[in-house]
Design a protein around this motif. Structure first.
Motif, short mmCIF file in Angstrom:
data_model
loop_
_atom_site.label_atom_id
_atom_site.label_comp_id
_atom_site.label_asym_id
_atom_site.label_seq_id
_atom_site.Cartn_x
_atom_site.Cartn_y
_atom_site.Cartn_z
N PHE A 1 -5.69 -2.72 15.59
CA PHE A 1 -5.65 -1.52 16.42
C PHE A 1 -5.73 -1.87 17.91
O PHE A 1 -4.96 -1.35 18.72
N ILE A 2 -6.64 -2.77 18.27
CA ILE A 2 -6.78 -3.12 19.69
C ILE A 2 -5.61 -3.96 20.19
O ILE A 2 -5.24 -3.87 21.36
N VAL A 3 -5.00 -4.74 19.32
CA VAL A 3 -3.80 -5.48 19.72
C VAL A 3 -2.63 -4.50 19.86
O VAL A 3 -1.83 -4.59 20.79
N SER B 1 0.84 -1.19 0.00
CA SER B 1 0.00 0.00 0.00
C SER B 1 0.88 1.25 0.00
O SER B 1 1.85 1.33 0.76
N TYR B 2 0.51 2.21 -0.83
CA TYR B 2 1.29 3.44 -0.89
C TYR B 2 1.11 4.32 0.35
O TYR B 2 1.82 5.30 0.54
N TRP B 3 0.17 3.95 1.20
CA TRP B 3 0.01 4.66 2.46
C TRP B 3 1.27 4.54 3.32
O TRP B 3 1.54 5.39 4.17
N ILE B 4 2.03 3.48 3.10
CA ILE B 4 3.25 3.26 3.87
C ILE B 4 4.21 4.43 3.71
O ILE B 4 4.90 4.81 4.67
N ILE B 5 4.26 5.01 2.53
CA ILE B 5 5.16 6.14 2.30
C ILE B 5 4.75 7.33 3.17
O ILE B 5 5.59 7.97 3.81
N SER C 1 4.22 0.88 14.56
CA SER C 1 5.18 -0.22 14.40
C SER C 1 4.54 -1.59 14.54
O SER C 1 5.10 -2.59 14.11
N THR C 2 3.36 -1.66 15.13
CA THR C 2 2.63 -2.93 15.20
C THR C 2 1.73 -3.09 13.98
O THR C 2 1.65 -4.17 13.39
N SER C 3 1.08 -2.03 13.56
CA SER C 3 0.11 -2.10 12.46
C SER C 3 0.77 -2.17 11.09
O SER C 3 0.27 -2.85 10.19
N LEU C 4 1.86 -1.45 10.91
CA LEU C 4 2.51 -1.39 9.60
C LEU C 4 2.93 -2.77 9.08
O LEU C 4 2.62 -3.11 7.94
N PRO C 5 3.63 -3.57 9.88
CA PRO C 5 3.98 -4.91 9.37
C PRO C 5 2.75 -5.76 9.05
O PRO C 5 2.77 -6.56 8.12
N TYR C 6 1.70 -5.57 9.81
CA TYR C 6 0.44 -6.29 9.58
C TYR C 6 -0.12 -5.94 8.21
O TYR C 6 -0.51 -6.81 7.44
N VAL C 7 -0.12 -4.66 7.87
CA VAL C 7 -0.61 -4.20 6.57
C VAL C 7 0.31 -4.65 5.44
O VAL C 7 -0.14 -5.10 4.39
N ILE C 8 1.62 -4.56 5.67
CA ILE C 8 2.59 -4.97 4.65
C ILE C 8 2.41 -6.45 4.30
O ILE C 8 2.61 -6.85 3.16
N GLN C 9 2.00 -7.24 5.27
CA GLN C 9 1.81 -8.67 5.03
C GLN C 9 0.47 -8.98 4.35
O GLN C 9 0.10 -10.14 4.19
N GLY C 10 -0.23 -7.94 3.94
CA GLY C 10 -1.44 -8.14 3.15
C GLY C 10 -2.75 -8.08 3.90
O GLY C 10 -3.81 -8.33 3.32
N HIS C 11 -2.71 -7.76 5.16
CA HIS C 11 -3.95 -7.65 5.94
C HIS C 11 -4.47 -6.22 5.89
O HIS C 11 -3.69 -5.28 5.85
N PRO C 12 -5.77 -6.05 5.93
CA PRO C 12 -6.31 -4.68 5.95
C PRO C 12 -6.14 -4.09 7.36
O PRO C 12 -6.17 -4.80 8.35
N PHE C 13 -5.94 -2.77 7.40
CA PHE C 13 -5.92 -2.11 8.71
C PHE C 13 -7.34 -2.13 9.23
O PHE C 13 -8.26 -1.64 8.58
#
Length: 190
Positions: free
Chosen positions: A68-70, A9-13, A51-63
């Motif tokens: 968020f609660i984890v 996702s380009y949101w990462i930038i 730092s918890t959510s970004l790797p989750y999204v990079i691995q193909g999961h939707p935010f």
């Protein structure tokens, strides 16, 4: 970063750029965020949620609300680490900084630290009860003696030697909790 963004996702930038900007203003400029009592909040956002959510999204999961609660768990942990540092350094920081610890005072800051540490463990059980994480994640309780020692080292009226030990304990607690949490999740995958 660009390659990861292209793959996911380009949101990462944008998130990465914001992280760099807030990282800079955390400790630089005429009014660093850490000196304005915003250190715990900035750390919670960028070193906890991002730092918890970004790797989750990079691995193909939707935010989503699940991550968020984890991620709240790790936002609280990193905030406790920053607060520990700010309590320990109150006397040194007083002439030029207005950290949360300085703003609310030593006793309330110690109570806040205790509350953050306690809430992390309560929150873990809430996550297990609602099914957001598996019950095996209760293994993080093995890190609780470090949390207790940390809270005790920064109790109101503690000795300076105890305060100095507190920072090491905060790092050890954060490391142990995160490692135990990851190990518990890995076990469920195997």
């Amino acid at each position: 970063g660009v390659w990861l963004a292209a793959q996911s996702s380009y949101w990462i930038i944008l998130v990465g750029a914001l992280g760099i900007i807030f990282g800079y203003f955390y400790s630089a400029g005429p009014y660093p965020l850490s000196s304005l009592g915003l250190g715990e909040l900035v750390a919670a956002v960028f070193l906890g949620f991002v730092s918890t959510s970004l790797p989750y999204v990079i691995q193909g999961h939707p935010f989503d609300s699940h991550i968020f609660i984890v991620a709240l768990t790790f936002a609280l942990l990193i905030s406790s680490l920053i607060l520990t540092n700010n309590i320990r350094d109150m006397a040194k920081d007083l002439p030029f900084r207005r950290t949360i610890a300085i703003r609310i005072g030593r006793i309330k800051a110690s109570r806040l630290l205790f509350g953050l540490l306690l809430f992390v463990y309560i929150w873990m059980f809430v996550l297990m009860i609602i099914g957001a994480i598996p019950w095996i994640a209760a293994g993080v309780l093995l890190a609780s003696p470090l949390a207790y020692r940390l809270a005790w080292s920064l109790r109101p009226g503690s000795k300076r030697e105890d305060e100095i030990k507190g920072m090491k304990l905060a790092a050890q607690h954060h490391w142990a909790f995160g490692l135990l949490f990851a190990a518990c999740l890995w076990i469920t995958i195997l």
